[in-house]
Design a protein around this motif. Sequence first.
Motif, PDB file in Angstrom:
ATOM      1  N   GLU A  15      47.144  41.751  36.440  1.00  0.00           N
ATOM      2  CA  GLU A  15      46.352  42.218  37.588  1.00  0.00           C
ATOM      3  C   GLU A  15      45.148  41.323  37.836  1.00  0.00           C
ATOM      4  OE1 GLU A  15      43.654  46.092  38.928  1.00  0.00           O
ATOM      5  OE2 GLU A  15      45.014  46.248  37.212  1.00  0.00           O
TER       6      GLU A  15
ATOM      7  N   ARG B  31      51.147  41.098  39.441  1.00  0.00           N
ATOM      8  CA  ARG B  31      50.563  42.417  39.677  1.00  0.00           C
ATOM      9  C   ARG B  31      51.544  43.527  39.295  1.00  0.00           C
ATOM     10  NH1 ARG B  31      46.028  42.847  42.347  1.00  0.00           N
ATOM     11  NH2 ARG B  31      46.225  40.884  43.486  1.00  0.00           N
TER      12      ARG B  31
ATOM     13  N   ALA C  12      46.164  37.951  39.197  1.00  0.00           N
ATOM     14  CA  ALA C  12      46.578  38.099  40.593  1.00  0.00           C
ATOM     15  C   ALA C  12      45.352  38.201  41.495  1.00  0.00           C
ATOM     16  CB  ALA C  12      47.470  39.327  40.748  1.00  0.00           C
ATOM     17  N   ASP C  13      44.341  38.948  41.062  1.00  0.00           N
ATOM     18  CA  ASP C  13      43.114  39.070  41.850  1.00  0.00           C
ATOM     19  C   ASP C  13      42.421  37.717  41.996  1.00  0.00           C
ATOM     20  OD1 ASP C  13      43.512  41.790  42.097  1.00  0.00           O
ATOM     21  OD2 ASP C  13      42.078  42.334  40.515  1.00  0.00           O
TER      22      ASP C  13
ATOM     23  N   GLN D 128      52.204  38.571  43.291  1.00  0.00           N
ATOM     24  CA  GLN D 128      52.649  39.968  43.297  1.00  0.00           C
ATOM     25  C   GLN D 128      53.516  40.258  42.076  1.00  0.00           C
ATOM     26  OE1 GLN D 128      51.614  42.378  45.546  1.00  0.00           O
ATOM     27  NE2 GLN D 128      52.591  43.761  44.051  1.00  0.00           N
TER      28      GLN D 128
END
Length: 320
Positions: free
Chosen positions: A220, A212, A223-224, A209
């Motif tokens: 991002e 993110r 994180a995905d 997080q």
Amino acid sequence: MAKKKLILDLDTGVDDAMAIAYAVAAPDADLVGIVNSYGNVIVEQAAKNSLQILDLLGASDVPVFKGESHSQTSDHFDVMPVSAHIHGKNGIGEVQLPESSRSVEKESGVDFMIDAAHKYGKDLTIIPTGPLTNLAAALRKDPEISDLIGHVTLMGGALTVPGNVSDAAEANINQDAEAANEVFTNKVPVTMVGLDVTLRTLLTKKETQQWRDLGTTAGEKFADIVDYYIGIYDEMYPELGGCSLHDPLAVGVACDPTFVQTLDLDMIVHHGEENYGRTTGDTAKLDDPNPSDKAAIQVDDKRYLKTFMQYLTKLFADNK
């Protein structure tokens, strides 16, 4: 440029992608190339993933090479269903990244390792985080590099805990135990960063997080990718409470060996039908006063995770 030169030898799945990020971000090391292998995905997909991850991290100057496509005792390789489940069919958590404008280098990964050993000598550390097929082939093709390479720090094996594909074997070693035995019994200095320590280094969605929240594409996307991996770990290993940082820990140890405590031990890899892929001490060399192998048995997981997060978070923040 940093004096310490790194080659990553990857079957680029999720934790390999984090290993790439650590190597790119480490201020005291210079990533001179990536050689790809089979394992989490086929070698062509691994190379594609490496190129895309490097682009995402602003490291498009790092060359990518294709290594061997299967073990030395087989004529093909099929991805195991469990690997496709853990890493996603594309190896990076089914996350889609832009196609790279670059191509894999024409030189073979094995020849690149040999050339780099002659060029960099003791400054070179090779970090295999997949099967040891490529490195074994390089050592076989040019035995002189055994005396040239500074160190091999590999993710694989298990000494004090069971394996993860069988009670005896860890997955990377199990892919090509014959090649692994060649590497361990070679005089090239080896540090094994196995399940003994990687299972103690965990990442959670609390950390992803933070990536993110950076609001950058790199943050991002990573994180995905890693959240997919954490989800699979929650399903398969709920007792851990996060995902293990297998491959990036090997890169961390290559850069800073004080992250782990090691046991000096000449090792062998069992490659008969019984206990295939098991990594143990070599009983014929237990009294060797100068073993060439070390096995990591304890890890300063808190200090490592702090460093890991500092390096990767800054890298992701800088790549919008």
